[in-house]
Design an enzyme around this catalytic site. Structure first.
Site, PDB file in Angstrom:
ATOM      1  N   GLY A  22       0.811  -1.220   0.000  1.00  0.00           N
ATOM      2  CA  GLY A  22       0.000   0.000   0.000  1.00  0.00           C
ATOM      3  C   GLY A  22       0.843   1.269   0.000  1.00  0.00           C
ATOM      4  O   GLY A  22       2.082   1.224  -0.115  1.00  0.00           O
ATOM      5  N   ALA A  23       0.157   2.433   0.140  1.00  0.00           N
ATOM      6  CA  ALA A  23       0.864   3.728   0.133  1.00  0.00           C
ATOM      7  C   ALA A  23       1.834   3.801   1.307  1.00  0.00           C
ATOM      8  O   ALA A  23       3.006   4.171   1.146  1.00  0.00           O
ATOM      9  CB  ALA A  23      -0.154   4.869   0.198  1.00  0.00           C
ATOM     10  N   SER A  50      -2.156  -9.926  -3.742  1.00  0.00           N
ATOM     11  CA  SER A  50      -0.753  -9.547  -3.989  1.00  0.00           C
ATOM     12  C   SER A  50       0.230 -10.683  -3.742  1.00  0.00           C
ATOM     13  O   SER A  50       1.439 -10.515  -3.958  1.00  0.00           O
ATOM     14  CB  SER A  50      -0.361  -8.383  -3.076  1.00  0.00           C
ATOM     15  OG  SER A  50      -1.211  -7.304  -3.289  1.00  0.00           O
ATOM     16  N   CYS A 139      -2.143  10.442  10.689  1.00  0.00           N
ATOM     17  CA  CYS A 139      -1.118  11.263  10.014  1.00  0.00           C
ATOM     18  C   CYS A 139      -1.290  12.759  10.283  1.00  0.00           C
ATOM     19  O   CYS A 139      -0.293  13.489  10.345  1.00  0.00           O
ATOM     20  CB  CYS A 139      -1.125  10.989   8.515  1.00  0.00           C
ATOM     21  SG  CYS A 139      -2.751  10.999   7.760  1.00  0.00           S
ATOM     22  N   GLN A 166      -4.672  18.855   3.907  1.00  0.00           N
ATOM     23  CA  GLN A 166      -4.221  17.464   3.841  1.00  0.00           C
ATOM     24  C   GLN A 166      -4.030  16.966   2.419  1.00  0.00           C
ATOM     25  O   GLN A 166      -4.871  17.180   1.550  1.00  0.00           O
ATOM     26  CB  GLN A 166      -5.239  16.568   4.558  1.00  0.00           C
ATOM     27  CG  GLN A 166      -5.297  16.871   6.031  1.00  0.00           C
ATOM     28  CD  GLN A 166      -6.212  15.959   6.800  1.00  0.00           C
ATOM     29  OE1 GLN A 166      -6.897  16.442   7.710  1.00  0.00           O
ATOM     30  NE2 GLN A 166      -6.243  14.681   6.480  1.00  0.00           N
ATOM     31  N   SER A 169      -2.624  11.627  -0.630  1.00  0.00           N
ATOM     32  CA  SER A 169      -2.090  10.307  -0.265  1.00  0.00           C
ATOM     33  C   SER A 169      -2.506   9.906   1.148  1.00  0.00           C
ATOM     34  O   SER A 169      -2.358   8.745   1.527  1.00  0.00           O
ATOM     35  CB  SER A 169      -0.571  10.249  -0.412  1.00  0.00           C
ATOM     36  OG  SER A 169       0.040  11.190   0.441  1.00  0.00           O
ATOM     37  N   GLY A 170      -3.040  10.861   1.926  1.00  0.00           N
ATOM     38  CA  GLY A 170      -3.627  10.513   3.223  1.00  0.00           C
ATOM     39  C   GLY A 170      -4.797   9.550   3.054  1.00  0.00           C
ATOM     40  O   GLY A 170      -5.172   8.860   3.996  1.00  0.00           O
ATOM     41  N   LYS A 235     -10.453  12.553  15.496  1.00  0.00           N
ATOM     42  CA  LYS A 235      -9.202  11.814  15.754  1.00  0.00           C
ATOM     43  C   LYS A 235      -8.111  12.764  16.231  1.00  0.00           C
ATOM     44  O   LYS A 235      -7.383  12.459  17.181  1.00  0.00           O
ATOM     45  CB  LYS A 235      -8.708  11.144  14.460  1.00  0.00           C
ATOM     46  CG  LYS A 235      -9.439   9.878  14.087  1.00  0.00           C
ATOM     47  CD  LYS A 235      -8.842   9.330  12.791  1.00  0.00           C
ATOM     48  CE  LYS A 235      -9.728   8.267  12.195  1.00  0.00           C
ATOM     49  NZ  LYS A 235      -9.259   7.800  10.892  1.00  0.00           N
ATOM     50  N   HIS A 264       1.179  16.759   4.654  1.00  0.00           N
ATOM     51  CA  HIS A 264       0.095  17.515   5.275  1.00  0.00           C
ATOM     52  C   HIS A 264       0.660  18.810   5.869  1.00  0.00           C
ATOM     53  O   HIS A 264       1.781  18.823   6.405  1.00  0.00           O
ATOM     54  CB  HIS A 264      -0.528  16.725   6.429  1.00  0.00           C
ATOM     55  CG  HIS A 264      -1.334  15.527   6.014  1.00  0.00           C
ATOM     56  ND1 HIS A 264      -1.659  15.235   4.717  1.00  0.00           N
ATOM     57  CD2 HIS A 264      -1.902  14.546   6.781  1.00  0.00           C
ATOM     58  CE1 HIS A 264      -2.385  14.120   4.678  1.00  0.00           C
ATOM     59  NE2 HIS A 264      -2.543  13.683   5.919  1.00  0.00           N
ATOM     60  N   ASN A 337       3.164  13.068   5.344  1.00  0.00           N
ATOM     61  CA  ASN A 337       2.163  12.196   5.978  1.00  0.00           C
ATOM     62  C   ASN A 337       2.475  10.716   5.825  1.00  0.00           C
ATOM     63  O   ASN A 337       1.966   9.887   6.583  1.00  0.00           O
ATOM     64  CB  ASN A 337       0.763  12.472   5.417  1.00  0.00           C
ATOM     65  CG  ASN A 337       0.706  12.398   3.899  1.00  0.00           C
ATOM     66  OD1 ASN A 337       1.359  13.176   3.209  1.00  0.00           O
ATOM     67  ND2 ASN A 337      -0.057  11.468   3.369  1.00  0.00           N
TER      68      ASN A 337
HETATM   69  N1  LIG Z   1      -1.880   7.258   3.860  1.00  0.00           N
HETATM   70  C1  LIG Z   1      -1.573   7.894   4.984  1.00  0.00           C
HETATM   71  O1  LIG Z   1      -1.128   9.067   4.999  1.00  0.00           O
HETATM   72  C2  LIG Z   1      -1.733   7.190   6.312  1.00  0.00           C
HETATM   73  C3  LIG Z   1      -1.158   7.768   7.418  1.00  0.00           C
HETATM   74  C4  LIG Z   1      -1.295   7.161   8.676  1.00  0.00           C
HETATM   75  C5  LIG Z   1      -1.999   5.991   8.769  1.00  0.00           C
HETATM   76  N2  LIG Z   1      -2.573   5.434   7.669  1.00  0.00           N
HETATM   77  C6  LIG Z   1      -3.289   4.170   7.853  1.00  0.00           C
HETATM   78  O2  LIG Z   1      -2.460   3.107   7.377  1.00  0.00           O
HETATM   79  C7  LIG Z   1      -3.274   2.068   6.839  1.00  0.00           C
HETATM   80  C8  LIG Z   1      -2.865   1.791   5.393  1.00  0.00           C
HETATM   81  O3  LIG Z   1      -3.104   2.976   4.632  1.00  0.00           O
HETATM   82  P1  LIG Z   1      -2.606   3.155   3.123  1.00  0.00           P
HETATM   83  O4  LIG Z   1      -2.810   4.615   2.862  1.00  0.00           O
HETATM   84  O5  LIG Z   1      -1.262   2.555   2.909  1.00  0.00           O
HETATM   85  O6  LIG Z   1      -3.712   2.272   2.331  1.00  0.00           O
HETATM   86  P2  LIG Z   1      -3.617   1.600   0.892  1.00  0.00           P
HETATM   87  O7  LIG Z   1      -2.687   2.339   0.001  1.00  0.00           O
HETATM   88  O8  LIG Z   1      -5.022   1.423   0.458  1.00  0.00           O
HETATM   89  O9  LIG Z   1      -2.968   0.133   1.190  1.00  0.00           O
HETATM   90  C9  LIG Z   1      -3.686  -0.838   1.910  1.00  0.00           C
HETATM   91  C10 LIG Z   1      -2.817  -2.070   2.185  1.00  0.00           C
HETATM   92  O10 LIG Z   1      -3.584  -3.010   2.941  1.00  0.00           O
HETATM   93  C11 LIG Z   1      -3.610  -4.262   2.266  1.00  0.00           C
HETATM   94  N3  LIG Z   1      -4.905  -4.907   2.474  1.00  0.00           N
HETATM   95  C12 LIG Z   1      -6.130  -4.429   2.165  1.00  0.00           C
HETATM   96  N4  LIG Z   1      -7.079  -5.358   2.486  1.00  0.00           N
HETATM   97  C13 LIG Z   1      -6.427  -6.441   2.966  1.00  0.00           C
HETATM   98  C14 LIG Z   1      -6.837  -7.713   3.454  1.00  0.00           C
HETATM   99  N5  LIG Z   1      -8.133  -8.052   3.515  1.00  0.00           N
HETATM  100  N6  LIG Z   1      -5.880  -8.567   3.886  1.00  0.00           N
HETATM  101  C15 LIG Z   1      -4.584  -8.242   3.823  1.00  0.00           C
HETATM  102  N7  LIG Z   1      -4.114  -7.055   3.374  1.00  0.00           N
HETATM  103  C16 LIG Z   1      -5.033  -6.153   2.957  1.00  0.00           C
HETATM  104  C17 LIG Z   1      -3.398  -3.924   0.815  1.00  0.00           C
HETATM  105  O11 LIG Z   1      -2.919  -5.086   0.159  1.00  0.00           O
HETATM  106  P3  LIG Z   1      -3.251  -5.357  -1.412  1.00  0.00           P
HETATM  107  O12 LIG Z   1      -2.343  -4.447  -2.187  1.00  0.00           O
HETATM  108  O13 LIG Z   1      -2.926  -6.785  -1.566  1.00  0.00           O
HETATM  109  O14 LIG Z   1      -4.697  -5.026  -1.607  1.00  0.00           O
HETATM  110  C18 LIG Z   1      -2.363  -2.811   0.925  1.00  0.00           C
HETATM  111  O15 LIG Z   1      -1.084  -3.362   1.134  1.00  0.00           O
HETATM  112  C19 LIG Z   1      -4.731   2.538   6.989  1.00  0.00           C
HETATM  113  O16 LIG Z   1      -5.273   2.044   8.184  1.00  0.00           O
HETATM  114  C20 LIG Z   1      -4.590   4.047   7.066  1.00  0.00           C
HETATM  115  O17 LIG Z   1      -5.660   4.652   7.752  1.00  0.00           O
HETATM  116  C21 LIG Z   1      -2.434   5.980   6.431  1.00  0.00           C
END
Ligand SMILES: NC(=O)c1ccc[n+]([C@@H]2O[C@H](COP(=O)([O-])OP(=O)(O)OC[C@H]3O[C@@H](n4cnc5c(N)ncnc54)[C@H](OP(=O)(O)O)[C@@H]3O)[C@@H](O)[C@H]2O)c1
Length: 357
Positions: A22-23, A50, A139, A166, A169-170, A235, A264, A337
């Site tokens: 993921g991101a 994946s 974030c 924000q 990519s958040g 939050k 952000h 972020n």
């Molecule tokens: N983006 C930010 O700035 C940020 C900051 C702080 C916290 N967060 C938190 O961090 C977490 C991830 O965010 P992200 O932005 O990286 O999301 P994202 O880009 O949508 O990536 C999601 C990840 O979770 C995996 N995933 C989804 N469903 C799954 C399942 N059922 N079983 C196993 N793996 C699964 C995906 O794998 P696949 O590729 O195989 O689908 C991918 O690796 C979230 O809880 C988010 O709230 C994000």
């Protein structure tokens, strides 16, 4: 031949990165490749979609495995960078199999038995973790809390009013894809003369956002909570209170999405116990670990997301004393972020856990 943990790494703790594709996971693999290497095997885990993909970490290709109970066999620390509902289900499974979980989702942050940790602010909190889970803040909170925590330690915070700007990519990779697609849809079109122009150009391709975000600002992030507040705003309030140990701190936040890919920004109005001086505030910010003071408007110097993206610290500029209140400061703060706002803080927490051994 080197084992799965690579040459010279035997005897070191095994790390699982859940959500490696993921991101946040993508930036996590970069950070793990850049920081002092404390890990033995690094196991990459994602959804079954994946499984079999190869990703690079520490200069080596590693095959992604699907999330199953067995994926946690022999794992000492498991970082979770997955949606809330996936973390909610699987973090306790990893903990039950003996791993310390560091969770980036919102699933456990306000659980009284789960510490919410920012290593520069409350590192001691990591040691009390009855559920075997440590939470990483949101974030938006993380993008300001290191600077705010340093000022609080000296001046004693009494009230916080903030607005966020924000990055898309958040909202994960879906947010980035949406902005890119919308930019191509609106490029070269005549916009900005009539209400509805932008909506018509973008159509239903709004992705995870309620309105077009290209060439726009959207005063909304998250889902609807009581009395018109958004989940993201709640939050920031709840997490700031928990991290700083100020359960009754008055906090008012407005979260806004802007067409920036990563980093952000926040405007911060912070009121303290007594009078503050800008000179002392600047000294605190300039010397706090993890914070950079970049504040010389006469020379055109203040942080912007374009300056800050890809860097680790929180950047602070526009430091002023409130015009009508000698106890309050105004700041403009930027933080990547995906680095300090997510992956870097998680990596730092995991390193604190390993350092206990
Ligand atoms: N983006 C930010 O700035 C940020 C900051 C702080 C916290 N967060 C938190 O961090 C977490 C991830 O965010 P992200 O932005 O990286 O999301 P994202 O880009 O949508 O990536 C999601 C990840 O979770 C995996 N995933 C989804 N469903 C799954 C399942 N059922 N079983 C196993 N793996 C699964 C995906 O794998 P696949 O590729 O195989 O689908 C991918 O690796 C979230 O809880 C988010 O709230 C994000």
């Amino acid at each position: 031949m080197a084992g799965p943990e690579g040459p010279g790494r035997s005897g070191r703790p095994t790390l699982a990165v859940v959500g490696a594709t993921g991101a946040v996971g993508t930036v996590m693999l970069q950070i793990l490749s850049q920081r002092a290497d404390v890990w033995g095997e690094i196991r990459l885990v994602a959804s079954a979609r994946s499984a079999g993909r190869k990703l690079t970490v520490r200069g080596e290709e590693v095959e992604v495995v699907a999330l199953t109970e067995e994926a946690f066999d022999g794992v000492d620390v498991a970082m979770f960078d997955v949606p809330d509902e996936v973390a909610e289900q699987w973090a306790p499974v990893a903990a039950a199999r003996g791993a310390v979980v560091v969770d980036n989702s919102g699933a456990f942050r306000m659980d009284p038995d789960v510490p919410l940790v920012v290593p520069e602010v409350n590192p001691h909190a990591v040691r009390r973790r009855p559920r075997g889970i440590v939470a990483n803040p949101n974030c938006t909170t993380l993008s300001m809390i290191v600077a705010l925590g340093a000022l609080h330690a000296e001046f004693g915070l009494r009230e916080l009013v903030a607005s966020s700007y924000q990055a898309v990519s958040g909202a994960g990779l879906a947010g980035v894809r949406t902005l890119r697609e919308q930019m191509s849809l609106v490029a070269g079109t005549e916009l900005g003369t009539h209400p509805g122009d932008l909506r018509r150009a973008v159509g239903d391709r709004t992705g995870p956002f309620p309105e077009p975000v290209a060439l726009n600002v959207v005063p909304w992030a998250g889902s609807l909570r009581e009395d018109g507040w958004s989940s993201e705003e709640m939050k920031v309030r709840d997490e700031t209170r928990k991290i700083l140990g100020l359960p009754a701190l008055p906090v008012a936040v407005t979260c806004v999405r802007v067409p920036v890919v990563t980093t952000h920004s926040l405007t911060v109005h912070a009121r303290f116990e007594g009078e503050v001086t800008v000179d002392r505030a600047r000294e605190i910010i300039a010397t706090a670990p993890g914070v950079v003071l970049f504040d010389n408007p006469a020379a055109g110097e203040f942080p912007t997301p374009a300056d800050v993206v890809g860097t680790d610290p929180t950047w602070v500029g526009r430091v002023r004393r409130a015009l009508d209140d000698p106890t309050a400061l105004e700041l403009f703060v930027c933080g990547d972020n995906l680095r300090k706002g997510a992956a870097l803080n998680t990596a730092q927490i995991a390193e604190l856990v390993v350092a206990e051994r």
